[in-house]
Design a protein around this motif. Structure first.
Motif, PDB file in Angstrom:
ATOM      1  N   ALA A  72       0.851  -1.188   0.000  1.00 54.76           N
ATOM      2  CA  ALA A  72       0.000   0.000   0.000  1.00 54.76           C
ATOM      3  C   ALA A  72       0.891   1.243   0.000  1.00 54.76           C
ATOM      4  CB  ALA A  72      -0.929   0.005   1.217  1.00 54.76           C
ATOM      5  N   HIS A  73       0.280   2.389  -0.251  1.00 53.38           N
ATOM      6  CA  HIS A  73       1.022   3.656  -0.259  1.00 53.38           C
ATOM      7  C   HIS A  73       0.283   4.678   0.598  1.00 53.38           C
ATOM      8  CE1 HIS A  73      -1.920   4.121  -3.564  1.00 53.38           C
ATOM      9  NE2 HIS A  73      -1.922   5.409  -3.231  1.00 53.38           N
ATOM     10  N   PRO A  74       0.971   5.728   1.051  1.00 59.80           N
ATOM     11  CA  PRO A  74       0.313   6.724   1.911  1.00 59.80           C
ATOM     12  C   PRO A  74      -0.828   7.431   1.181  1.00 59.80           C
ATOM     13  CG  PRO A  74       2.701   6.930   2.059  1.00 59.80           C
ATOM     14  CD  PRO A  74       2.413   5.990   0.924  1.00 59.80           C
ATOM     15  N   SER A 118       4.960  10.010   4.951  1.00 54.57           N
ATOM     16  CA  SER A 118       5.926   9.334   5.817  1.00 54.57           C
ATOM     17  C   SER A 118       7.074   8.739   5.001  1.00 54.57           C
ATOM     18  CB  SER A 118       5.227   8.246   6.635  1.00 54.57           C
ATOM     19  OG  SER A 118       4.563   7.318   5.790  1.00 54.57           O
ATOM     20  N   ASN A 119       6.827   8.386   3.735  1.00 52.28           N
ATOM     21  CA  ASN A 119       7.896   7.859   2.885  1.00 52.28           C
ATOM     22  C   ASN A 119       9.047   8.857   2.745  1.00 52.28           C
ATOM     23  OD1 ASN A 119       6.269   5.656   2.456  1.00 52.28           O
ATOM     24  ND2 ASN A 119       5.888   6.054   0.298  1.00 52.28           N
ATOM     25  N   GLY A 179      -3.433   7.426   6.742  1.00 54.52           N
ATOM     26  CA  GLY A 179      -3.844   6.114   6.274  1.00 54.52           C
ATOM     27  C   GLY A 179      -3.121   5.702   4.999  1.00 54.52           C
ATOM     28  N   ARG A 180      -3.364   4.470   4.589  1.00 56.44           N
ATOM     29  CA  ARG A 180      -2.666   3.901   3.435  1.00 56.44           C
ATOM     30  C   ARG A 180      -3.666   3.251   2.482  1.00 56.44           C
ATOM     31  NH1 ARG A 180       2.647   3.715   3.954  1.00 56.44           N
ATOM     32  NH2 ARG A 180       2.906   1.902   2.613  1.00 56.44           N
ATOM     33  N   VAL A 208      -1.747 -11.293  -0.753  1.00 59.87           N
ATOM     34  CA  VAL A 208      -1.411 -11.270   0.674  1.00 59.87           C
ATOM     35  C   VAL A 208      -0.907  -9.882   1.052  1.00 59.87           C
ATOM     36  CG1 VAL A 208      -0.782 -13.724   0.752  1.00 59.87           C
ATOM     37  CG2 VAL A 208       0.987 -12.015   0.294  1.00 59.87           C
ATOM     38  N   GLY A 209      -0.969  -9.601   2.350  1.00 65.88           N
ATOM     39  CA  GLY A 209      -0.407  -8.367   2.871  1.00 65.88           C
ATOM     40  C   GLY A 209      -1.323  -7.171   2.760  1.00 65.88           C
ATOM     41  N   ASP A 210      -0.714  -5.983   2.780  1.00 63.61           N
ATOM     42  CA  ASP A 210      -1.468  -4.735   2.842  1.00 63.61           C
ATOM     43  C   ASP A 210      -2.398  -4.530   1.662  1.00 63.61           C
ATOM     44  OD1 ASP A 210       0.028  -4.373   5.087  1.00 63.61           O
ATOM     45  OD2 ASP A 210       1.070  -2.567   4.415  1.00 63.61           O
TER      46      ASP A 210
END
Length: 449
Positions: A142-144, A158-159, A263-264, A302-304
């Motif tokens: 995912a990304h911000p 945040s990146n 959030g992402r 799988v994952g975010d």
């Protein structure tokens, strides 16, 4: 499987994708993985690992102050942001190399470019190369999320915080979740004046009210400002540097930096999922069943990117379960997403597992709550008034512990063991029967009344 170039093609080399690819290859599958950015994903490259290093660096600010009460004379201590930044980024490079070596040692083909699904069992790489795979795994993370307001493109995410050329003297951080509070603590300890702006009326929604209120009190004591029920009206560049920011509840002010941590969003854009009919959710997430399978029989995620639980250990467990279930010599199994421990690496950190007091009351009806509110021994001698709080929530019907929540130095380190006890269904009596290790903060877990 001979009809395909690969048994498995994974799109995304983050924690979940790397684990799934490595284990699948260990089971004998022919595997390839594509990553358009850097091997390691959010956690290793631009998330929890480098952030924790910054947290460690920030802790020295208070340690250098407190150590004087323990007999140490430090002199004129100075902080060099560039030195910390570059050392952290160098270690990120090391970790990326380690992840890459792990894949290569398992004979996983690595394509360092973007990949898209372009047909049934077909993947096309950015270079134009087309390959086929019997199974496709989406692990793109995912990304911000960047909110919409005038001048939003002037803010960082945040990146970007890991790559700053200098520390801001004054920063506004938008958001009330763990990323916002963690970076607020980091910047504050480095000497930046920090304001958290939240459109809601509370921080850390989903955590127990007692511990999040304690963090709010401590953060305000440390000098972090909070503005609730507030939104951005605009961000404008200042000709002399920095930005003019107008919030809904105050006059325009000048700051050096604005960071969004609200959030992402799952990375599913332009992956070609629509070309084969993969179903997505309202937030753009890949919808999967308990075995991480999409509505298309050979495509998993799988994952975010699934937006189930956006935590690195969950992505790793999901990747492991996928590989074992599809390529291993065992019955398919699903990851249990219940009773997941978590932490906020704030100053001080929060750790939690199980139900909050409110959730337990709504779910179980009758609950018993035990607490320990204390000042850690180190804080006493250092003259720091900061207090810690441990809280245990039990089912009144059988004394079973259904939740533990704490805010204290090293709370996440203590919570890992406590989470095992909650997951195992132990009772308050089991904790009471355990001898305390004295003097420690952890002994409060077995002394709560």
């Amino acid at each position: 499987m001979a009809d395909y170039d690969y048994d498995l093609f994974t799109i995304g080399a983050g924690s979940g994708g790397v684990r799934a690819s490595r284990v699948s290859a260990a089971h004998g599958a022919k595997v390839a993985i594509a990553e358009e950015f850097r091997v390691g994903g959010t956690c290793v490259i631009r998330g929890c690992v480098p952030k924790k290093m910054l947290v460690y660096g920030a802790h020295f600010a208070e340690d250098l102050e407190d150590c004087q009460k323990f007999g140490w004379e430090i002199g004129d201590a100075k902080f060099d942001w560039i030195k910390l930044r570059d050392n952290v980024l160098a270690d990120v490079d090391r970790l990326e190399g380690a992840y890459t070596d792990t894949l290569e040692s398992h004979e996983v083909d690595i394509f360092k470019e973007r990949a898209r699904i372009t047909g049934d069992h077909e993947i096309t790489l950015e270079s134009g190369k087309t390959v086929t795979a019997k199974h496709i795994l989406i692990a793109t993370g995912a990304h911000p999320r960047m909110p919409e307001c005038q001048g939003a493109d002037l803010a960082i995410s945040s990146n970007d915080a890991f790559h700053l050329d200098e520390l801001p003297k004054k920063i506004i951080i938008a958001g009330g979740g763990y990323i916002a509070n963690e970076f607020a603590g980091i910047f504050n300890e480095f000497g930046t004046k920090v304001t958290i702006v939240n459109r809601g009326d509370q921080i850390l929604r989903g955590y127990d009210e007692s511990v999040r209120d304690r963090l709010l009190q401590i953060s305000m004591t440390k000098g972090i400002q909070f503005r609730f029920n507030t939104v951005f009206e605009y961000i404008k560049e200042c000709p002399d540097g920095g930005y003019f920011v107008k919030l809904s509840d105050c006059e325009e002010e000048h700051v050096d930096l604005v960071m969004f941590a609200v959030g992402r969003v799952p990375n599913t854009k332009d992956l070609g999922l629509d070309s084969v009919g993969v179903e997505l959710g309202d937030n753009g997430e890949v919808k999967v069943d308990e075995f991480s399978k999409t509505n298309v029989d050979y495509i998993y995620a799988v994952g975010d990117v699934t937006d189930r639980v956006q935590l690195t250990p969950i992505a790793i467990r999901e990747g492991q379960a996928f590989a074992d279930s599809v390529f291993g010599d065992r019955e398919p199994y699903a990851v249990d997403h219940g009773c997941i421990p978590s932490a906020v690496f704030s100053h001080p950190p929060i750790a939690s597992v199980g139900m909050t007091e409110g959730e337990a009351k709504n779910t179980l009806g009758g609950v018993k709550v035990y607490q320990s509110d204390f000042r850690p021994m180190k804080n006493v001698l250092a003259g720091r008034n900061e207090r810690s709080l441990f809280k245990m929530v039990c089912d009144a019907a059988d004394d079973r512990i259904v939740g533990i929540h704490m805010i204290a130095p090293e709370a996440p380190e203590m919570m890992q063991a406590a989470a095992i006890a909650v997951k195992a269904g132990l009772t308050k009596a089991d904790f009471d029967a355990t001898t305390a290790i004295h003097p420690t903060m952890a002994e409060e877990l077995v002394l709560m009344r």
